[in-house]
Design a protein around this motif. Structure first.
Motif, PDB file in Angstrom:
ATOM      1  N   ALA A 132       0.578   0.100  13.314  1.00 20.71           N
ATOM      2  CA  ALA A 132      -0.115  -0.553  14.434  1.00 20.71           C
ATOM      3  C   ALA A 132      -0.779  -1.846  13.988  1.00 20.71           C
ATOM      4  O   ALA A 132      -1.069  -2.722  14.804  1.00 20.71           O
ATOM      5  N   ASN A 133      -1.023  -1.947  12.674  1.00 19.07           N
ATOM      6  CA  ASN A 133      -1.663  -3.146  12.129  1.00 19.07           C
ATOM      7  C   ASN A 133      -0.667  -4.083  11.442  1.00 19.07           C
ATOM      8  O   ASN A 133      -1.054  -4.921  10.626  1.00 19.07           O
ATOM      9  N   GLY A 134       0.620  -3.907  11.754  1.00 18.25           N
ATOM     10  CA  GLY A 134       1.613  -4.879  11.300  1.00 18.25           C
ATOM     11  C   GLY A 134       2.336  -4.560  10.015  1.00 18.25           C
ATOM     12  O   GLY A 134       3.144  -5.357   9.535  1.00 18.25           O
ATOM     13  N   TYR A 135       2.065  -3.404   9.428  1.00 22.52           N
ATOM     14  CA  TYR A 135       2.738  -3.022   8.179  1.00 22.52           C
ATOM     15  C   TYR A 135       4.057  -2.326   8.505  1.00 22.52           C
ATOM     16  O   TYR A 135       4.178  -1.652   9.527  1.00 22.52           O
ATOM     17  N   VAL A 136       5.043  -2.504   7.645  1.00 23.48           N
ATOM     18  CA  VAL A 136       6.338  -1.864   7.848  1.00 23.48           C
ATOM     19  C   VAL A 136       6.697  -1.049   6.602  1.00 23.48           C
ATOM     20  O   VAL A 136       6.308  -1.397   5.479  1.00 23.48           O
ATOM     21  N   VAL A 137       7.432   0.022   6.815  1.00 26.81           N
ATOM     22  CA  VAL A 137       7.911   0.827   5.693  1.00 26.81           C
ATOM     23  C   VAL A 137       9.003   0.033   4.983  1.00 26.81           C
ATOM     24  O   VAL A 137       9.946  -0.450   5.615  1.00 26.81           O
ATOM     25  N   GLU A 138       8.859  -0.137   3.669  1.00 26.33           N
ATOM     26  CA  GLU A 138       9.845  -0.872   2.881  1.00 26.33           C
ATOM     27  C   GLU A 138      10.592   0.113   1.985  1.00 26.33           C
ATOM     28  O   GLU A 138       9.985   1.011   1.409  1.00 26.33           O
ATOM     29  N   GLU A 139      11.891  -0.079   1.873  1.00 32.37           N
ATOM     30  CA  GLU A 139      12.707   0.818   1.047  1.00 32.37           C
ATOM     31  C   GLU A 139      12.475   0.496  -0.424  1.00 32.37           C
ATOM     32  O   GLU A 139      13.076  -0.406  -0.987  1.00 32.37           O
ATOM     33  N   ARG A 140      11.557   1.206  -1.014  1.00 32.18           N
ATOM     34  CA  ARG A 140      11.246   1.047  -2.436  1.00 32.18           C
ATOM     35  C   ARG A 140      11.091   2.440  -3.025  1.00 32.18           C
ATOM     36  O   ARG A 140      10.752   3.377  -2.329  1.00 32.18           O
ATOM     37  N   ILE A 141      11.307   2.556  -4.321  1.00 29.89           N
ATOM     38  CA  ILE A 141      10.941   3.786  -5.021  1.00 29.89           C
ATOM     39  C   ILE A 141       9.607   3.520  -5.694  1.00 29.89           C
ATOM     40  O   ILE A 141       9.483   2.593  -6.498  1.00 29.89           O
ATOM     41  N   SER A 142       8.601   4.289  -5.323  1.00 28.85           N
ATOM     42  CA  SER A 142       7.280   4.110  -5.903  1.00 28.85           C
ATOM     43  C   SER A 142       7.219   4.870  -7.226  1.00 28.85           C
ATOM     44  O   SER A 142       7.521   6.059  -7.287  1.00 28.85           O
ATOM     45  N   MET A 143       6.863   4.183  -8.302  1.00 30.10           N
ATOM     46  CA  MET A 143       6.795   4.823  -9.619  1.00 30.10           C
ATOM     47  C   MET A 143       5.398   4.647 -10.198  1.00 30.10           C
ATOM     48  O   MET A 143       4.690   3.699  -9.869  1.00 30.10           O
ATOM     49  N   GLY A 144       5.027   5.535 -11.081  1.00 32.96           N
ATOM     50  CA  GLY A 144       3.733   5.443 -11.731  1.00 32.96           C
ATOM     51  C   GLY A 144       3.760   6.120 -13.082  1.00 32.96           C
ATOM     52  O   GLY A 144       4.659   6.920 -13.369  1.00 32.96           O
ATOM     53  N   LYS A 145       2.806   5.780 -13.916  1.00 39.34           N
ATOM     54  CA  LYS A 145       2.694   6.417 -15.237  1.00 39.34           C
ATOM     55  C   LYS A 145       1.218   6.551 -15.572  1.00 39.34           C
ATOM     56  O   LYS A 145       0.470   5.561 -15.492  1.00 39.34           O
ATOM     57  N   LEU A 175       0.855  -1.190   0.000  1.00 44.68           N
ATOM     58  CA  LEU A 175       0.000   0.000   0.000  1.00 44.68           C
ATOM     59  C   LEU A 175       0.888   1.235   0.000  1.00 44.68           C
ATOM     60  O   LEU A 175       2.084   1.159   0.297  1.00 44.68           O
ATOM     61  N   GLN A 176       0.297   2.358  -0.342  1.00 46.45           N
ATOM     62  CA  GLN A 176       1.032   3.615  -0.383  1.00 46.45           C
ATOM     63  C   GLN A 176       0.395   4.626   0.555  1.00 46.45           C
ATOM     64  O   GLN A 176      -0.836   4.679   0.671  1.00 46.45           O
ATOM     65  N   VAL A 177       1.220   5.399   1.200  1.00 49.56           N
ATOM     66  CA  VAL A 177       0.776   6.484   2.086  1.00 49.56           C
ATOM     67  C   VAL A 177       1.438   7.763   1.592  1.00 49.56           C
ATOM     68  O   VAL A 177       2.652   7.772   1.328  1.00 49.56           O
ATOM     69  N   LEU A 178       0.667   8.812   1.457  1.00 50.44           N
ATOM     70  CA  LEU A 178       1.251  10.078   1.007  1.00 50.44           C
ATOM     71  C   LEU A 178       2.217  10.632   2.048  1.00 50.44           C
ATOM     72  O   LEU A 178       1.970  10.497   3.260  1.00 50.44           O
ATOM     73  N   PRO A 179       3.307  11.256   1.592  1.00 55.80           N
ATOM     74  CA  PRO A 179       4.226  11.883   2.542  1.00 55.80           C
ATOM     75  C   PRO A 179       3.457  12.874   3.424  1.00 55.80           C
ATOM     76  O   PRO A 179       2.604  13.601   2.930  1.00 55.80           O
ATOM     77  N   GLY A 180       3.747  12.867   4.693  1.00 52.00           N
ATOM     78  CA  GLY A 180       3.083  13.791   5.595  1.00 52.00           C
ATOM     79  C   GLY A 180       1.847  13.223   6.267  1.00 52.00           C
ATOM     80  O   GLY A 180       1.326  13.815   7.201  1.00 52.00           O
TER      81      GLY A 180
END
Ligand SMILES: CC(C)(COP(=O)(O)OP(=O)(O)OC[C@H]1O[C@@H](n2cnc3c(N)ncnc32)[C@H](O)[C@@H]1OP(=O)(O)O)[C@@H](O)C(=O)NCCC(=O)NCCS
Length: 149
Positions: free
Chosen positions: A132-145, A117-122
């Motif tokens: 709190a629900n078990g998700y962790v920040v993963e070091e990825r570059i999110s790209m889109g087109k 999933l994606q979360v907007l900066p800020g």
């Protein structure tokens, strides 16, 4: 504040549409046409995957009202979570977590091994909620087109 227990069910276009549109407008404040709630709903329904859920509260005065949403997606490889929203009056009581757990169960039931999933900066609140629900920040570059403007 919830007055009665909420239930989570699959989105029904005849019953829930107007309230979901209203909730998303107030929670997300969409400002781009491709994110317009009605369009997002129609595009989701067009894939017939049954991965769009609402939380309902039976209010003594208002009747049954939509107080939360979550949209999931599964492409056979990864699951995705979108449109996670709880009415401000119903936050802080575990409803968001219940909605998320429901989406996770539905994805797991389809054989999904991992959710992204994606979360907007800020949006630290959303990040804290997912952590709190078990998700962790993963070091990825999110790209889109964009395929359409
Ligand atoms: C994020 C959101 C769905 C959470 O809904 P909720 O029903 O209040 O969440 P829960 O009550 O299940 O919270 C579970 C845990 O998440 C964390 N959490 C939730 N909201 C938080 C906040 N605003 N700040 C910090 N941590 C938070 C807490 O650890 C909380 O547990 P606690 O209440 O025991 O402290 C809701 O705040 C919302 O709709 N926000 C606006 C839309 C949004 O940003 N969606 C995500 C898009 S990426």
């Amino acid at each position: 504040m919830p007055t009665t227990p909420t239930t989570i069910t699959t989105y029904d276009n005849d019953t829930h549409r107007d309230e979901v549109v209203q909730l998303w407008r107030s929670v997300f404040g969409y400002d781009t046409p491709h994110n317009a709630p009605a369009l997002a709903i129609d595009r989701k329904l067009a894939v017939y995957d049954g991965l769009f859920f609402v939380a309902l509260n039976d209010d003594a005065v208002l009747g049954t009202v939509v107080v939360g949403t979550v949209m999931a997606g599964y492409d056979g490889h990864r699951g995705w979570i979108y449109s996670m929203a709880v009415d401000p009056n119903y936050r802080g009581h575990g409803l968001g977590s219940e909605l998320l757990a429901h989406a996770e169960e539905q994805l797991a039931g389809r054989g999904c091994l991992k959710i992204n999933l994606q979360v907007l900066p800020g949006n630290g609140n959303a990040q804290a909620f997912y952590e709190a629900n078990g998700y962790v920040v993963e070091e990825r570059i999110s790209m889109g087109k964009r395929l359409f403007t």
